[in-house]
Design an enzyme around this catalytic site. Structure first.
Site, PDB file in Angstrom:
ATOM      1  N   SER A   1      28.609  35.678  16.438  1.00 49.08           N
ATOM      2  CA  SER A   1      27.428  34.869  16.133  1.00 49.08           C
ATOM      3  C   SER A   1      26.942  34.125  17.365  1.00 49.08           C
ATOM      4  O   SER A   1      27.641  34.034  18.380  1.00 49.08           O
ATOM      5  CB  SER A   1      27.757  33.851  15.032  1.00 49.08           C
ATOM      6  OG  SER A   1      28.625  32.850  15.540  1.00 49.08           O
ATOM      7  N   LYS A   2      25.736  33.573  17.249  1.00 53.51           N
ATOM      8  CA  LYS A   2      25.165  32.765  18.329  1.00 53.51           C
ATOM      9  C   LYS A   2      26.078  31.578  18.637  1.00 53.51           C
ATOM     10  O   LYS A   2      26.257  31.187  19.790  1.00 53.51           O
ATOM     11  CB  LYS A   2      23.771  32.280  17.942  1.00 53.51           C
ATOM     12  CG  LYS A   2      23.135  31.338  18.961  1.00 53.51           C
ATOM     13  CD  LYS A   2      21.800  30.847  18.483  1.00 53.51           C
ATOM     14  CE  LYS A   2      21.178  29.862  19.470  1.00 53.51           C
ATOM     15  NZ  LYS A   2      21.993  28.645  19.649  1.00 53.51           N
ATOM     16  N   ARG A   3      26.665  31.024  17.595  1.00 58.28           N
ATOM     17  CA  ARG A   3      27.564  29.881  17.782  1.00 58.28           C
ATOM     18  C   ARG A   3      28.747  30.246  18.672  1.00 58.28           C
ATOM     19  O   ARG A   3      29.190  29.444  19.494  1.00 58.28           O
ATOM     20  CB  ARG A   3      28.051  29.405  16.411  1.00 58.28           C
ATOM     21  CG  ARG A   3      28.699  28.035  16.413  1.00 58.28           C
ATOM     22  CD  ARG A   3      28.944  27.578  14.979  1.00 58.28           C
ATOM     23  NE  ARG A   3      27.700  27.517  14.219  1.00 58.28           N
ATOM     24  CZ  ARG A   3      27.634  27.527  12.895  1.00 58.28           C
ATOM     25  NH1 ARG A   3      28.740  27.614  12.180  1.00 58.28           N
ATOM     26  NH2 ARG A   3      26.470  27.451  12.279  1.00 58.28           N
TER      27      ARG A   3
END
Length: 517
Positions: A270-272
């Site tokens: 994910s972007k996180r």
């Protein structure tokens, strides 16, 4: 199990990449597009870009342009698509709105779908009712008879509701207790009973089709032969299979790709994860039009497009050999859907850097010099191209990204003004200034002024005076560079020239003495 090759003996494949313009394209989406492209190229087929924007509430301005720019940068070409047209245009679903209603009506008329008039409040109450019994509500074969729909209302009641503008959706009607069988090119035979599935909404109350209906209709009309997409769409595939049956259409072959996983393998990338670990998860930099937050991209981080493609191709697929560096042509030749893994592929940042480093080394010194001259311009440095080319040749093997050229060689253009205190404490002795002055004199008198003669002259001086080679060489490097870094010391001296070297030695001596380090 039927293979991809069996299905294309009589027909060249037509595949599509069909993203939704809801934000920046995830690197996993790029891999999906890449596998479709490789498959099409391998078998002489057609590769299509279709924009699936039926969910207008999630539409993000600039997202479609971002998608197109991504593949332009990667040099992944489409044969048909939203940006180039084709015989099945339009390729943007919001421009095909009128097409879908007749197919939804066909399903209703042929008992494959029904009108549902349930209000949001009624659905919420039904969910709470099931929760009280510690059950999960599912609008399907076991519950539809207790809901407000055209299966429980009379024809007159249905007509009255439609004619008076009562909001409704159209839901797919699964046959009762029906075993649905999907043949997947990667996962084999997948079976599920209809009693376990929702009667999915096919047409929304806003007059737009859902992904499920539009996707199947468009794939049929655009003559798609193979649907190669992410694993997250596998749960939707039984519905899509049933839609093909309902329309009496031949379904395409399905292939569901494994997920791209976090570096530790625990869940989808994910972007996180990228923000937390310091790497991009998007191909290009993205600036959110609402929050104005900027997310990094592989392009802006210095990755070469061919390196990114090579890295992504091997995240979930392997040709069965030890070879890792492959050109696009080699990837096309070797690619096979049947060799795609069923299990998720862990993202490895160090491996991504390694791929980029391998491709950087393939670039000519001239090409890198052209890029470096642009970087130098940003630093307001105007240096002769021949001088820059010599520097690039010297540091090329030390870089993984083009921007590393500045980090690895800035001292060639800007003399150091500070000096590594750790090196000073460890190496700088009381007699070091005098020794460096004597070495500076040797450098000024060495002829011819070139790498080998400089090396011989200074090495001879150190040997004759019984000095510590490591100490003197480190202090000399410190004087010229400001730190214990850089390529071969005598190459540095050769490129800087005698006058600059002497000047830097004298500056280091005076600066270190002045600061009492």
């Amino acid at each position: 199990m039927t293979t991809a090759l069996d299905s294309i003996n009589n027909r060249k494949p037509r595949v599509r990449f069909a993203p939704s313009p809801t934000g920046p394209l995830h690197i996993g989406g790029v891999r999906t597009a890449l596998y479709n492209w490789l498959f099409a190229k391998k078998h002489g087929g057609t590769f299509i870009l279709r924009i699936e924007d039926t969910d207008q509430q999630r539409f993000v301005p600039g997202a479609e342009e971002y998608i197109i720019e991504t593949f332009k940068w990667l040099d992944i070409d489409f044969d048909e698509g939203v940006h180039i047209g084709g015989k099945f245009a339009p390729y943007r679903q919001s421009e095909r709105e009128e097409i879908y209603m007749k197919y939804a009506q066909y399903l209703v008329e042929n008992n494959w779908a029904y009108y549902a008039f349930d209000t949001p409040e009624a659905l919420d109450e039904k969910r709470r009712e099931f929760e009280r019994r510690k059950e999960t509500f599912q609008y399907g074969t076991l519950t539809r008879a207790s809901m407000c729909n055209s299966l429980t209302l009379s024809a007159q009641e249905v007509n009255d509701k439609i004619n008076t503008g009562t909001p409704y959706v159209i839901r797919f009607k699964y046959p009762d207790n029906h075993e649905i069988v999907v043949e997947d090119m990667i996962r084999g035979t997948v079976k599920v009973n209809s009693s376990l599935l929702d009667d999915k909404v096919l047409f929304k109350s806003d007059g737009m089709p859902t992904y499920h209906l539009a996707n199947v209709v468009d794939d049929h009309l655009m003559e798609i032969t193979h649907v190669i997409r992410g694993e997250e769409w596998l749960p939707s595939t039984p519905l899509h299979q049933m839609l093909y049956q309902a329309f009496d259409w031949t379904p395409p072959q399905f292939a569901h790709l494994p997920l791209l996983l976090k570096p530790d393998g625990n869940g989808k990338l994910s972007k996180r994860d990228g923000d937390r670990l310091g790497f991009p998860v998007f191909p290009l930099q993205w600036k959110d039009p609402q929050s104005r937050e900027t997310s990094s991209g592989y392009r802006e981080s210095g990755y070469l497009p061919d390196a990114l493609i090579n890295m992504l191709a091997l995240l979930g697929w392997n040709p069965g050999t030890e070879q890792e560096i492959m050109s696009k042509d080699e990837l096309i030749q070797l690619f096979s859907i049947e060799k795609v893994s069923k299990s998720g592929a862990k993202f490895n940042l160090e491996k991504a850097k390694w791929f980029n480093q391998q491709y950087i080394q393939k670039l000519s010194v001239k090409t890198l010099t052209e890029q470096f001259l642009l970087i130098l311009k940003k630093h307001n440095i105007d240096a002769p191209a021949e001088y820059v080319e010599n520097i690039v040749a010297l540091v090329k093997e030390r870089i993984s990204f083009i921007n590393d050229l500045w980090e690895e060689s800035n001292f060639f253009f800007i003399a150091p003004t500070s000096f590594d205190e750790q090196i000073i404490k460890k190496r700088w002795k009381e007699d070091t200034p005098q020794r460096l002055k004597e070495i500076a004199q040797i450098i000024g008198e060495t002829s011819p002024f070139q790498r080998d003669s400089l090396h011989n002259a200074i090495s001879e001086y150190i040997t004759q005076n019984n000095l510590n080679m490591g100490q003197i060489m480190n202090c000399l490097r410190l004087s010229l560079v400001g730190a214990a870094k850089g390529p071969d010391l005598f190459e540095i001296i050769n490129l800087l020239g005698a006058n600059e070297v002497v000047k830097r030695i004298n500056n280091a001596i005076s600066t270190i003495a002045k600061n009492n380090i």
